[in-house]
Design a protein around this motif. Sequence first.
Motif, PDB file in Angstrom:
ATOM      1  N   TYR A  47       7.206 -10.051  -7.931  1.00 51.61           N
ATOM      2  CA  TYR A  47       6.138  -9.366  -7.213  1.00 51.61           C
ATOM      3  C   TYR A  47       6.558  -7.925  -6.944  1.00 51.61           C
ATOM      4  N   TRP A  67       5.264  -4.637  -4.425  1.00 54.01           N
ATOM      5  CA  TRP A  67       4.387  -4.167  -3.355  1.00 54.01           C
ATOM      6  C   TRP A  67       4.517  -2.657  -3.193  1.00 54.01           C
ATOM      7  N   LYS A  68       3.428  -2.055  -2.770  1.00 52.39           N
ATOM      8  CA  LYS A  68       3.413  -0.614  -2.533  1.00 52.39           C
ATOM      9  C   LYS A  68       4.430  -0.212  -1.477  1.00 52.39           C
ATOM     10  N   SER A 107       7.825  -0.636  -4.744  1.00 52.40           N
ATOM     11  CA  SER A 107       7.143   0.201  -5.725  1.00 52.40           C
ATOM     12  C   SER A 107       8.122   1.230  -6.282  1.00 52.40           C
ATOM     13  N   TYR A 133      -3.001  -8.426  -4.443  1.00 51.36           N
ATOM     14  CA  TYR A 133      -3.436  -8.402  -3.054  1.00 51.36           C
ATOM     15  C   TYR A 133      -3.859  -6.982  -2.704  1.00 51.36           C
ATOM     16  N   GLY A 154      -3.920  -4.058  -5.298  1.00 48.78           N
ATOM     17  CA  GLY A 154      -2.693  -3.505  -5.852  1.00 48.78           C
ATOM     18  C   GLY A 154      -2.690  -3.594  -7.365  1.00 48.78           C
ATOM     19  N   GLY A 166      -4.680  -2.634   2.054  1.00 49.82           N
ATOM     20  CA  GLY A 166      -3.491  -3.309   2.532  1.00 49.82           C
ATOM     21  C   GLY A 166      -2.953  -2.660   3.787  1.00 49.82           C
ATOM     22  N   TYR A 213       5.052  -6.692   3.360  1.00 48.46           N
ATOM     23  CA  TYR A 213       4.597  -7.659   2.373  1.00 48.46           C
ATOM     24  C   TYR A 213       3.085  -7.869   2.390  1.00 48.46           C
ATOM     25  N   SER A 229       1.246  -5.063   2.314  1.00 49.14           N
ATOM     26  CA  SER A 229       0.743  -3.878   1.617  1.00 49.14           C
ATOM     27  C   SER A 229       0.218  -4.322   0.257  1.00 49.14           C
ATOM     28  N   GLY A 258      -0.147  -5.327  -3.376  1.00 49.76           N
ATOM     29  CA  GLY A 258       0.887  -5.869  -4.246  1.00 49.76           C
ATOM     30  C   GLY A 258       0.304  -6.612  -5.421  1.00 49.76           C
TER      31      GLY A 258
END
Length: 558
Positions: free
Chosen positions: A438, A440-441, A445, A472, A475, A540, A544, A546, A548
Amino acid sequence: MSAANDRRPGIHLGRRALVLGATATAAGLALPGTAHAATFGYTDDGTNYVIDTGANLVFKVRKSNGDLSSLVYRGTEYQGYGGMNSHIESGLGSSTVTIRQSGSTILVSVTYGTLKHYYAARSGENNVYVWTNKADTSVSATRFILRVKAGLFLNDEPDSYTYTNSTIEASDVFAKSDGQTRSKHYSKLRVMDYDYVGWKTGSVGLYVVRSNHEKASGGPFYRSLLRHQSADGGGLYEILYYGQNQTENQRFGLQGPYVIALTDGGAPSSSLFPGTLTTSWADSLGISGYVAAGGRGRVAGVGITGRNTAYPYTVGIANSAAQYWGSARAADGYFSIAGVLPGTYTLTVFKGELAVYTTSVSVSAGGTTTLNSIAIPSSNDPSNASAIWRINDWNGTPGGFKNADLMTYAHPSDVRAAAWTGNVVIGSGSETSGFPCYIWKDVNSGLLVYFKLTAAQAAAAHTLRIGVTTAYANGRPQVAVNTWTSAIPTPPTQPNTRSLTNGSYRGNNNTFTYNVPASAWLTDTSQYNVLKINVVSGSGTTSYLSAGTSIDALDLLV
């Protein structure tokens, strides 16, 4: 661990045949956990209908609202925790509840607006057969929860415990003092991976055997809560529709039967499993929406060519009214899907969880639709494209990437998770295992991939692909190669609820394609080109939660 080898005292997976099955029943022998009828019948205590199966099970249904208010097996009460009954959703409220006996069957009918719910008992069986007919959205979701008293079963399945030690997300994800995380959402299993869930001791087993899910939504790979246990008791679920990370609209109509099964400590009878259970005894009970076996058909395929035999293949058929699936035989791809309602369906062949072939198929009542051998075109499987390099293989899942398996039963902050950083070098041999499943921003990222090109490769434009399985908060990956930066891609359609933090990567598979010009590459072939992957979105919150996305595979094509 395979279902066949699982002997854990917590959750129990399906397709473990018992020594005595349908053949023994036909011969007049009793299945384990059954007895000859002695006191089969029902009474009315003023508040409940009290049903005695004539075996070892007596259960009650509340006359005011259709709740299952008591479940007594061999003299012990199993129903109830926190002062609550077992029921659809969190209880229906005031309902019309009736009961009638037809020979060796007792049927309780519950009507709540447009929703109809049924419990059936059979003489000499320690089972409660349950159906639910949801006609519209007047009930927001559809789940039956069997509430079990505390202290009756040892649950040693950490992936399904719920705790109140420390809430780390919403009100349903918790952290233990040792840093491990728990949530009722963390089932670890897809719908197709289990036939039943439950608990057992050395002398008693309590299970919910799932239905065929023909009116459920999400397909064979959907993940949802199956059971939980807390200080005041535990719950076993049959999820007929649930909105968490859901990829499909609701289907309406009769779902079931799903079965509450009590045993002498063994697994529930394999004759109750989805695809095996027959209920001809219910054909004449007048259950709303019920379609007998004679009103259903079958789809069969003689084989599937063009498969990558390193992967399992699943065949699903679905339309807006129903869904079904079956496994393709490893040797030749043969498949058979029975018990299908008449209609026209989209048939999809999945490599792992990646759709690689679709067609239309029609099913008629009492008939078998036989398909000739299905040939999957080579171009339908993205793994067949020639690549300069590829990280992971395309199969519609993040399996193989760092933390991928753990994320089906833990929160990303879990102490067991490896660091979410993960820059990789092509040719190192650890490209897949070192790359996070995974991105996430707000967490990781900007992951980097280092690779070299030959002079000929650096002289040409190339296509870069990144496959994702869900996202999510919109993202999605934006990439940069050395000094060149791609445009921000349009977000694909994905579920709008939590996913990456509640045990599910299963959204809509999507491939992002980036046309990288020749001017982006380094001309010095001794130097590494650097691919940077950023997650972009204006949605987001933080950490976690944010924006993703979950990764399936990425490659640079020849």
